[in-house]
Design a protein around this motif. Structure first.
Motif, short mmCIF file in Angstrom:
data_model
loop_
_atom_site.label_atom_id
_atom_site.label_comp_id
_atom_site.label_asym_id
_atom_site.label_seq_id
_atom_site.Cartn_x
_atom_site.Cartn_y
_atom_site.Cartn_z
N LEU A 70 -0.63 -8.62 0.38
CA LEU A 70 -1.48 -7.87 -0.55
C LEU A 70 -0.90 -6.46 -0.70
O LEU A 70 -0.74 -5.73 0.28
N GLY A 71 -0.55 -6.09 -1.92
CA GLY A 71 -0.01 -4.77 -2.19
C GLY A 71 -1.11 -3.76 -2.46
O GLY A 71 -2.18 -4.12 -2.95
N PHE A 72 -0.84 -2.49 -2.10
CA PHE A 72 -1.80 -1.44 -2.40
C PHE A 72 -1.08 -0.23 -2.97
O PHE A 72 0.10 0.01 -2.69
N PHE A 73 -1.79 0.52 -3.79
CA PHE A 73 -1.22 1.65 -4.51
C PHE A 73 -2.19 2.82 -4.44
O PHE A 73 -3.36 2.67 -4.79
N GLY A 74 -1.70 3.98 -3.98
CA GLY A 74 -2.55 5.15 -3.85
C GLY A 74 -2.09 6.29 -4.73
O GLY A 74 -1.15 6.16 -5.52
N LEU A 78 1.85 7.20 -2.83
CA LEU A 78 1.67 6.43 -1.60
C LEU A 78 1.39 4.97 -1.96
O LEU A 78 0.48 4.67 -2.73
N ARG A 79 2.16 4.07 -1.40
CA ARG A 79 2.00 2.65 -1.69
C ARG A 79 2.52 1.84 -0.52
O ARG A 79 3.15 2.37 0.40
N GLY A 80 2.25 0.55 -0.55
CA GLY A 80 2.73 -0.30 0.53
C GLY A 80 2.27 -1.73 0.34
O GLY A 80 1.80 -2.14 -0.73
N GLU A 81 2.39 -2.48 1.41
CA GLU A 81 2.05 -3.90 1.38
C GLU A 81 1.50 -4.29 2.75
O GLU A 81 1.96 -3.81 3.78
N THR A 82 0.48 -5.12 2.75
CA THR A 82 -0.01 -5.70 4.00
C THR A 82 0.32 -7.18 4.02
O THR A 82 0.30 -7.84 2.98
N ILE A 83 0.63 -7.67 5.20
CA ILE A 83 0.89 -9.09 5.39
C ILE A 83 0.00 -9.57 6.53
O ILE A 83 0.05 -9.02 7.64
N THR A 112 -7.01 -16.24 0.42
CA THR A 112 -6.96 -14.96 -0.28
C THR A 112 -8.26 -14.17 -0.09
O THR A 112 -8.23 -12.94 0.04
N ASP A 113 -9.39 -14.86 -0.03
CA ASP A 113 -10.67 -14.18 0.15
C ASP A 113 -10.76 -13.54 1.53
O ASP A 113 -11.15 -12.39 1.69
N ILE A 114 -10.39 -14.29 2.56
CA ILE A 114 -10.42 -13.77 3.92
C ILE A 114 -9.46 -12.60 4.04
O ILE A 114 -9.78 -11.57 4.65
N SER A 115 -8.28 -12.72 3.46
CA SER A 115 -7.27 -11.66 3.56
C SER A 115 -7.76 -10.38 2.90
O SER A 115 -7.51 -9.29 3.41
N SER A 116 -8.45 -10.50 1.79
CA SER A 116 -8.98 -9.32 1.12
C SER A 116 -9.98 -8.59 2.00
O SER A 116 -9.96 -7.36 2.12
N VAL A 117 -10.87 -9.34 2.66
CA VAL A 117 -11.87 -8.73 3.54
C VAL A 117 -11.22 -8.01 4.70
O VAL A 117 -11.51 -6.84 4.99
N TYR A 136 -5.78 -2.19 -5.27
CA TYR A 136 -5.17 -3.34 -4.62
C TYR A 136 -4.72 -4.39 -5.63
O TYR A 136 -5.40 -4.66 -6.60
N ALA A 137 -3.55 -4.96 -5.35
CA ALA A 137 -3.08 -6.11 -6.13
C ALA A 137 -3.80 -7.36 -5.63
O ALA A 137 -4.40 -7.36 -4.56
N ALA A 138 -3.74 -8.41 -6.42
CA ALA A 138 -4.33 -9.67 -5.99
C ALA A 138 -3.54 -10.22 -4.80
O ALA A 138 -2.30 -10.14 -4.79
N PRO A 139 -4.22 -10.76 -3.80
CA PRO A 139 -3.51 -11.35 -2.66
C PRO A 139 -2.59 -12.48 -3.12
O PRO A 139 -2.89 -13.21 -4.07
#
Length: 204
Positions: A70-74, A78-83, A112-117, A136-139
């Motif tokens: 899941l990518g994020f953008f601030g 500031l940006r990044g990705e979570t795995i 995808t739902d669990i990952s978002s939470v 946040y980008a879509a998981p």
């Protein structure tokens, strides 16, 4: 290749921000899931992006795992990705805690739902402390129950040479569930993060 390093003060500040964000996430998840959530003190490393798949392979040997990105953008670059990495039988356990029935959602929807939470509860707490706003980008499912998940990760196009890698582990103490979240911030965004940390340090 971008070269960067943290001062001791910057690293201590980042560690404290992450610890607080983890505490906020733990509290929110505990209330949301009605169970105690334990998050271990995270490990923070500066890594080469092309080393990450092999690190995953060594860290999680002989495991069939689901992996969701899941990518994020601030603000201010500031940006990044979570795995998130967890075994599929564990995803069914947390799905039950969330009140889902097996027939209500497909496996990709569940992942995808669990990952978002799990992801946004932590990142929102981090963004708040940085006086930032994350979108946040879509998981995206990288691997769904494959033993060769690290090989699939290697095929993912990382957009940076160096990255800040933060390892976080979620554990539900009343249930046999745990998962690992990797926070990756690319080198150029790390430089932006360092500036934010310096501003926080200057206020003390």
């Amino acid at each position: 290749m971008t070269v960067f390093s943290f001062t001791e003060e910057q690293r201590d500040c980042l560690q404290e921000l992450i610890n607080v964000a983890m505490g906020l996430a733990s509290d929110k998840l505990a209330r949301f899931l009605s169970t105690l959530v334990h998050l271990q003190v995270p490990a923070i490393h500066l890594v080469r992006a092309d080393q990450i798949p092999e690190q995953f392979r060594l860290q999680f040997p002989d495991r069939r795992a689901a992996m969701v990105s899941l990518g994020f953008f601030g603000d201010d670059g500031l940006r990044g990705e979570t795995i998130l990495l967890y075994q599929l039988d564990n995803s069914q356990k947390i799905a039950a805690l969330l009140g889902y029935q097996a027939e209500e959602m497909s496996e990709p929807e569940l992942l995808t739902d669990i990952s978002s939470v799990l992801t946004t509860t932590f990142l929102n707490g981090l963004a708040e402390q940085l006086n930032n706003n994350f979108s946040y980008a879509a998981p995206r499912i990288v691997s769904s129950g494959d033993a060769n998940f690290a090989d699939k990760l290697a095929q993912t196009a990382f957009n940076w040479d160096l990255a800040l890698k933060v390892d976080i582990r979620y554990q539900l103490t009343a249930h046999s569930f745990d998962c690992n979240m990797i926070l990756l911030i690319p080198g150029e965004a790390v430089i932006k993060l360092q500036g934010m940390l310096d501003k926080i340090l200057a206020d003390f």
